[in-house]
Design a protein around this motif. Structure first.
Motif, PDB file in Angstrom:
ATOM      1  N   LEU A 257      25.408  29.561 -29.295  1.00  7.59           N
ATOM      2  CA  LEU A 257      26.456  29.483 -28.280  1.00  7.59           C
ATOM      3  C   LEU A 257      26.011  28.602 -27.115  1.00  7.59           C
ATOM      4  O   LEU A 257      26.778  27.771 -26.613  1.00  7.59           O
ATOM      5  CB  LEU A 257      26.808  30.884 -27.780  1.00  7.59           C
ATOM      6  CG  LEU A 257      27.853  30.969 -26.657  1.00  7.59           C
ATOM      7  CD1 LEU A 257      29.190  30.400 -27.136  1.00  7.59           C
ATOM      8  CD2 LEU A 257      28.024  32.424 -26.201  1.00  7.59           C
ATOM      9  N   ALA A 258      24.753  28.771 -26.709  1.00  6.35           N
ATOM     10  CA  ALA A 258      24.240  28.026 -25.563  1.00  6.35           C
ATOM     11  C   ALA A 258      24.195  26.528 -25.837  1.00  6.35           C
ATOM     12  O   ALA A 258      24.546  25.717 -24.972  1.00  6.35           O
ATOM     13  CB  ALA A 258      22.850  28.544 -25.188  1.00  6.35           C
ATOM     14  N   VAL A 259      23.775  26.126 -27.032  1.00  4.99           N
ATOM     15  CA  VAL A 259      23.685  24.697 -27.326  1.00  4.99           C
ATOM     16  C   VAL A 259      25.076  24.097 -27.522  1.00  4.99           C
ATOM     17  O   VAL A 259      25.318  22.932 -27.180  1.00  4.99           O
ATOM     18  CB  VAL A 259      22.773  24.434 -28.547  1.00  4.99           C
ATOM     19  CG1 VAL A 259      23.466  24.768 -29.867  1.00  4.99           C
ATOM     20  CG2 VAL A 259      22.273  22.989 -28.553  1.00  4.99           C
ATOM     21  N   ARG A 260      26.012  24.872 -28.029  1.00  7.32           N
ATOM     22  CA  ARG A 260      27.374  24.386 -28.177  1.00  7.32           C
ATOM     23  C   ARG A 260      28.044  24.176 -26.819  1.00  7.32           C
ATOM     24  O   ARG A 260      28.753  23.203 -26.604  1.00  7.32           O
ATOM     25  CB  ARG A 260      28.192  25.376 -29.006  1.00  7.32           C
ATOM     26  CG  ARG A 260      28.049  25.171 -30.505  1.00  7.32           C
ATOM     27  CD  ARG A 260      28.922  26.117 -31.267  1.00  7.32           C
ATOM     28  NE  ARG A 260      29.114  25.678 -32.640  1.00  7.32           N
ATOM     29  CZ  ARG A 260      29.490  26.473 -33.630  1.00  7.32           C
ATOM     30  NH1 ARG A 260      29.689  27.766 -33.395  1.00  7.32           N
ATOM     31  NH2 ARG A 260      29.637  25.997 -34.844  1.00  7.32           N
ATOM     32  N   ARG A 261      27.796  25.101 -25.905  1.00  4.66           N
ATOM     33  CA  ARG A 261      28.395  25.020 -24.577  1.00  4.66           C
ATOM     34  C   ARG A 261      27.691  24.018 -23.677  1.00  4.66           C
ATOM     35  O   ARG A 261      28.230  23.628 -22.642  1.00  4.66           O
ATOM     36  CB  ARG A 261      28.335  26.403 -23.905  1.00  4.66           C
ATOM     37  CG  ARG A 261      29.290  27.401 -24.484  1.00  4.66           C
ATOM     38  CD  ARG A 261      29.121  28.788 -23.891  1.00  4.66           C
ATOM     39  NE  ARG A 261      28.824  28.786 -22.464  1.00  4.66           N
ATOM     40  CZ  ARG A 261      29.028  29.842 -21.680  1.00  4.66           C
ATOM     41  NH1 ARG A 261      29.516  30.960 -22.187  1.00  4.66           N
ATOM     42  NH2 ARG A 261      28.721  29.785 -20.402  1.00  4.66           N
ATOM     43  N   GLY A 262      26.504  23.616 -24.051  1.00  2.00           N
ATOM     44  CA  GLY A 262      25.741  22.719 -23.206  1.00  2.00           C
ATOM     45  C   GLY A 262      24.883  23.437 -22.186  1.00  2.00           C
ATOM     46  O   GLY A 262      24.328  22.810 -21.284  1.00  2.00           O
ATOM     47  N   ASP A 263      24.721  24.748 -22.334  1.00  2.00           N
ATOM     48  CA  ASP A 263      23.849  25.509 -21.434  1.00  2.00           C
ATOM     49  C   ASP A 263      22.383  25.174 -21.703  1.00  2.00           C
ATOM     50  O   ASP A 263      21.548  25.285 -20.806  1.00  2.00           O
ATOM     51  CB  ASP A 263      24.062  27.016 -21.618  1.00  2.00           C
ATOM     52  CG  ASP A 263      25.446  27.466 -21.179  1.00  2.00           C
ATOM     53  OD1 ASP A 263      26.143  26.669 -20.519  1.00  2.00           O
ATOM     54  OD2 ASP A 263      25.827  28.611 -21.484  1.00  2.00           O
ATOM     55  N   VAL A 264      22.072  24.801 -22.936  1.00  3.53           N
ATOM     56  CA  VAL A 264      20.733  24.322 -23.281  1.00  3.53           C
ATOM     57  C   VAL A 264      20.891  22.989 -23.989  1.00  3.53           C
ATOM     58  O   VAL A 264      21.929  22.705 -24.598  1.00  3.53           O
ATOM     59  CB  VAL A 264      19.957  25.316 -24.177  1.00  3.53           C
ATOM     60  CG1 VAL A 264      19.809  26.667 -23.488  1.00  3.53           C
ATOM     61  CG2 VAL A 264      20.622  25.474 -25.540  1.00  3.53           C
ATOM     62  N   ASP A 265      19.868  22.172 -23.897  1.00  3.94           N
ATOM     63  CA  ASP A 265      19.900  20.864 -24.542  1.00  3.94           C
ATOM     64  C   ASP A 265      19.407  20.912 -25.984  1.00  3.94           C
ATOM     65  O   ASP A 265      19.656  19.976 -26.751  1.00  3.94           O
ATOM     66  CB  ASP A 265      19.054  19.879 -23.738  1.00  3.94           C
ATOM     67  CG  ASP A 265      19.637  19.616 -22.355  1.00  3.94           C
ATOM     68  OD1 ASP A 265      20.788  19.153 -22.289  1.00  3.94           O
ATOM     69  OD2 ASP A 265      18.959  19.901 -21.357  1.00  3.94           O
TER      70      ASP A 265
END
Length: 541
Positions: A257-265
């Protein structure tokens, strides 16, 4: 949340207003707050629960080398994909000492620590002496060092006990870095002969760094995040990011979820189903990495801990009861290899074909036959300890449950024992594990002798195996053998002995697939032992 001018507040301002720290804040902030500084901050999502120290001289875990390799630098290093030829780092050239007993390094000029102070040959000498005298695990990799010496202001010698044994590839590891002597001493460090008991710098080094790397350690909150900031004095040019944040995200779904949202690279611990779901995502790419790491199970043979495990046939029965293909295909989506023993696929004497010929395979009938031969026809009980962490998106908990189920089919009852990583390492390295241990091995350097020595020296002690001299000698004879064909055959024979001994079962050697945002350009993954050259990560132009 906005200010009076309508601008989005930065993370520090939000924390000040709420009165909470970074660990708590990480889970509360919406992606928009992180996005405001995305161009200047690199955020990596990874399970770092195994990180127990960031002191280079005490390094021993799986994920921590990536952080240490970012904040510090060794004399020589390795470029991704080339794990044979070392490259210049803090040394610009090296050659044998005039007497042939060691190596002489010419130090790079103009290097400064993050403090702004210049690196000196005394810092280099002190760093090696502290590591050696601390006598922690990294010191065991360089037991062949007899002494170190500052020849002059620009030259440093490492003298070896046995000059023929490897050292250059070993020195590329993040354990063998240069630290600023004055800073570490001011915070309790010492390189004296009594450093094992007198050195008190580790606590400070767990939150700050004293290196020459592209970024310097700013904070570490265990099981939360590691923060690094740009080293404005870095000799290699201005690092592209102001900050690097390594966020602890233990759950693969949360990383996805984080990588899809751009919260993590980038997301490091995705399971096959999650990786498959990204195939059509135009904002995320998958970067593969064939590793030299592996996950294994160690078994004690101390009869006081478990009488059945003291019987070789019972340990061998466990080896034949495990469904290795099920682990590889069902849990890892086929993205793995499996060597016969402690030499990973890809190094001399270790291929997939050799592993099939001499390694364990799933054969429940043979497992039952061995149980009967060992005097335990109805099976036995033992415990399997493991840390609360994950490798390649697979948790040790799930792996333990899979092995537990496999063993039950032949009458062996495994009791699962989850542990904190610190306690697990203390128990395992101290030889106090009373059954099996699920853990990993990633190379401190790429060299057959290091893998072999790890088994017959350190790991053997942990499982209470008194290694016969001929087995011990075989590894060292194989290393110095000049004929390539004979040398490869000797490594195969060495593995056969270890497989028969049945104290260690290699479960899988990961082929990593890292999910990376398309906003990232260069993302140099490495199998050298620290996963990623963070200093060379660059945003897409």
């Amino acid at each position: 949340m906005t200010s009076e001018k309508g601008m989005w507040l930065n993370r520090r301002q939000v924390g000040q207003l709420l009165g909470i720290g970074g660990a708590a804040l990480t889970g509360l902030l919406p992606s928009r707050v992180f996005a405001q500084s995305r161009k200047t901050t690199l955020v990596l999502g990874i399970d770092i629960s195994d990180t127990i120290t960031l002191d280079p001289a005490r390094l021993a875990q799986y994920t921590s080398p990536m952080t240490v390799n970012t904040a510090y630098e060794p004399l020589v290093t390795m470029a991704p994909g080339d794990y044979i030829n070392v490259k210049p780092a803090l040394a610009t050239k090296w050659a044998r000492t005039p007497d042939g007993k060691g190596w002489r390094f010419t130090l790079r000029q103009g290097v400064k620590f993050a403090s702004g102070k210049p690196m000196t040959v005394e810092d280099v000498k002190w760093s090696f002496e502290r590591l050696i005298n601390l006598k922690d695990q990294p010191a065991q990799y360089v037991e062949n060092i007899d002494r170190v010496a500052a020849v002059d202001a620009n030259t440093f010698d490492i003298i070896l006990k046995i000059p023929e044994q490897p050292i250059l590839t070993v020195l590329a590891a993040p354990e063998f870095v240069v630290m600023e002597k004055a800073v570490v001493e001011a915070n309790g460090g010492t390189a004296g002969a009594d450093a094992k008991t007198a050195d008190k710098a580790t606590t400070w080094l767990n939150g700050k760094s004293a290196g020459t790397g592209a970024y310097q350690l700013a904070a570490w909150e265990r099981n939360a995040q590691i923060q690094l900031v740009r080293n404005e004095h870095y000799w290699g040019g201005k690092p592209p990011y102001e900050r690097v944040v390594i966020r602890h995200i233990s759950d693969g779904a949360a990383q996805l979820l984080a990588v899809r949202r751009g919260d993590v690279d980038a997301a490091f611990n995705l399971i096959p189903e999650q990786i498959k779901s990204l195939k059509d995502d135009k904002n995320v790419r998958l970067d593969p990495l064939k590793s030299l790491d592996f996950v294994y199970m160690a078994l004690t043979q101390e009869p006081e801990f478990n009488k059945a495990l003291a019987v070789k046939e019972c340990r061998q029965a466990i080896g034949y009861a495990i469904d290795y293909d099920g682990i590889k295909n069902s849990m890892l989506g086929g993205a793995a290899l499996r060597p016969a023993h402690f030499l990973p696929i890809g190094v001399e004497g270790s291929t997939e074909e050799i592993a099939k010929q001499i390694g364990f395979r799933n054969d429940p009938a043979k497992a039952k036959e061995l149980l009967a031969k060992g005097g335990y026809p109805d099976g036995f009980e033992f415990e399997i300890a493991y840390g609360n962490a994950a490798v390649q998106g697979v948790t040790y908990q799930d792996l333990g449950q899979k092995i537990q189920s496999d063993l039950a089919r032949v009458g062996i009852k495994a009791q699962l024992k989850p542990m904190d990583q610190v306690n697990l390492r203390t128990e395992y390295t101290g030889g106090k594990s009373k059954g099996g241990v699920l853990t990993f091995w990633n190379p401190p350097a790429v060299d057959n002798l290091l893998w072999a020595a790890a088994v017959v020296q350190r790991v053997a002690k942990r499982v209470h195996w008194n290694v016969p001299k001929d087995v011990y000698d075989l590894a060292f004879k194989a290393y110095v053998e000049q004929d390539a064909k004979k040398r490869a055959e000797m490594w195969v024979n060495w593995q056969k002995v270890l497989v028969d001994q049945a104290n260690h079962f290699i479960l899988f050697q990961p082929v990593y697939q890292i999910a990376v945002r398309q906003t990232i350009g260069k993302f140099p993954l490495t199998a050298a032992g620290w996963m990623l050259d963070v200093k060379d990560v660059k945003p897409k132009a």
